[in-house]
Design a protein around this motif. Structure first.
Motif, short mmCIF file in Angstrom:
data_model
loop_
_atom_site.label_atom_id
_atom_site.label_comp_id
_atom_site.label_asym_id
_atom_site.label_seq_id
_atom_site.Cartn_x
_atom_site.Cartn_y
_atom_site.Cartn_z
N ASN A 1 0.87 -1.07 -0.15
CA ASN A 1 0.08 -0.38 -0.01
C ASN A 1 1.05 1.28 -0.08
OD1 ASN A 1 -2.49 1.50 -0.33
ND2 ASN A 1 -2.76 1.70 2.05
N SER B 1 1.29 -6.32 -10.09
CA SER B 1 -0.79 -6.53 -8.91
C SER B 1 -0.09 -5.49 -8.34
CB SER B 1 0.61 -7.50 -8.08
OG SER B 1 0.10 -8.50 -9.30
N TYR C 1 -2.62 -1.74 -5.54
CA TYR C 1 -3.45 -1.84 -5.49
C TYR C 1 -4.08 -0.42 -5.97
CZ TYR C 1 -7.21 -0.09 -1.98
OH TYR C 1 -8.26 0.65 -0.87
N THR D 1 -8.61 -3.91 -6.73
CA THR D 1 -7.26 -4.78 -5.78
C THR D 1 -6.77 -5.55 -7.38
OG1 THR D 1 -7.56 -4.92 -3.88
CG2 THR D 1 -6.45 -6.61 -4.65
N SER E 1 -4.35 -8.69 -8.92
CA SER E 1 -3.98 -9.84 -8.03
C SER E 1 -3.62 -10.79 -9.46
CB SER E 1 -4.50 -10.85 -7.74
OG SER E 1 -5.00 -10.48 -5.69
#
Length: 401
Positions: A189, A215, A217, A234, A236
């Motif tokens: 983050n 990957s 945020y 998010t 991934s």
């Protein structure tokens, strides 16, 4: 003569000046101060409009219109000053009014609870009898300000290594139309720069050849001059083989197969254990008891009871005299045949039962002998290995010395 000629020449010039000046003095002029007005949705507003004329005590007709869906003019209201009457369109009934002062040339439009659908041009038009030249109308644009609604973030494409995907961000409403901006954070983050190859336009962030480093945020901000709103998503990125659905299916199938295999093994073990217990216990004891009489024997007994009662009835002295000798002899022969058949069946049945019982008894005796022999041999082997026991009354070695 000379004076006369000069006077003749001056008269047309004076008339020409008179005709050129009169229109400029009597022409109407309608004015709206601003080209655009901005108000928040739901406000009660006033759009100003004024006019000038040299006509004394004018009786104008004032009309306010708005642009429709297909660029046609839709009348909002019309004011007739000569009869002091206001005609309002039914769609705007209860929401509009006219703030007017004819002597001062003020004819403002009052509009309550403005809506987003009223982001349109408005026109003010003034008509004065006897003064129809000049600028009889003017326009302005109303901009209804609406804060952007919370945007919706989505992923378009497969989040797998080497794929190209789009992150979309859209606010369903907002006036003026909001602008969008994306920013990225890593898995911890922490704010980071977007990839150099990434492109964003109108709320769409395009990511190319994504990898594990992609990957993180991602936050999208939708903003206009009223306020701003955000959404986040998010991302991934996984290898192509790491499909969550297929992986879950494989795991579920493996678990189901193991459960099925365990049930089969458990059933087999239970069956084997039950067979061993039956072998150790031998033939159930109930097999050695006499069986219940068969249906054939019961039927023979039932047939014989009437015959016995019949014989008893014939044996009575009072009734025996009613029968002749031939009838008694026939009856005796039938009785003898019946007794012979019954005795044969009973003997055969007893012999069969006795033979089966003997066979089972011999089998049990053989099994018992086998177990006794094994037990006897085991005890003998234990006695050979055991040291000889000393009698309790044996004298000690000192007595022998």
């Amino acid at each position: 003569m000379t004076f006369s000629l000069k006077w003749v020449k001056m008269v047309p010039i004076t008339l020409m000046l008179s005709f050129n000046v009169l229109p400029a003095v009597t022409a109407i002029e309608v004015t709206i101060p601003e080209v655009r007005y901005e108000f928040a949705r739901g406000d009660n507003i006033t759009l100003p409009c004024s006019f000038t004329t040299k006509v004394s005590a004018p009786k104008p007709i004032v009309t306010w219109t708005v642009e429709g869906e297909e660029n046609e003019e839709i009348t909002i209201l019309t004011y007739y000053s000569m009869i002091n009457s206001l005609d309002v369109k039914s769609v705007y009934e209860g929401r509009v009014g006219l703030d007017h002062d004819i002597a001062k040339g003020r004819v403002n439009l009052k509009l309550n609870n403005i809506m987003l659908s009223e982001n349109k041009p408005f026109e003010c038009k003034v008509q004065i009898p006897g003064d129809d030249e000049g600028k009889v109308s003017d326009t302005t644009t109303l901009l209804v300000l609406v804060a952007p609604s919370p945007p919706i973030c989505k992923i378009q494409g497969k989040a797998e290594y080497g794929q190209n995907i789009n992150l979309t961000c859209v606010s369903e409403e907002g006036s003026p139309p909001p602008s969008y901006n994306w920013e990225g954070h890593d898995v911890r983050n922490t704010l980071r720069q977007l990839p150099q190859t990434a492109k964003q336009k109108d709320g769409v962030l395009s990511l190319f050849n994504i990898s594990m480093e992609t990957s993180g945020y991602y936050i999208c901000t939708s903003a206009n001059k009223i306020r701003r709103a955000t959404c986040n998503i998010t991302l991934s990125v996984m290898p192509p083989s790491m499909n969550v659905g297929s992986t879950a299916g494989i795991i579920g199938g493996a678990v189901g197969f193991l459960i099925f295999l365990f049930i089969i093994i458990y059933c087999c073990c239970c069956r084997k254990k039950k067979g061993d217990e039956e072998y150790e216990m031998g033939v159930p004891q109930e097999d050695y008891h006499d069986r219940a009489p068969t249906k054939e024997r019961v039927d023979d007994n039932e047939e014989r009871e009437p015959r016995d009662r019949t014989i008893d009835r014939h044996d009575r002295p009072s009734e025996r005299s009613d029968y002749d000798a031939d009838g008694q002899s026939d009856y005796s022969r039938r009785d003898d045949r019946y007794d012979d058949g019954y005795n044969d069946r009973r003997d055969n049945h007893r012999d069969d039962r006795r033979d089966r019982y003997d066979d089972r008894r011999d089998d049990r005796r053989d099994r018992y002998d086998d177990r006794y022999d094994r037990y006897d041999r085991r005890n003998r082997s234990d006695e050979r290995d055991r040291p000889p026991s000393v009698p309790p009354n044996k004298p000690s070695r000192a007595d022998y010395d």
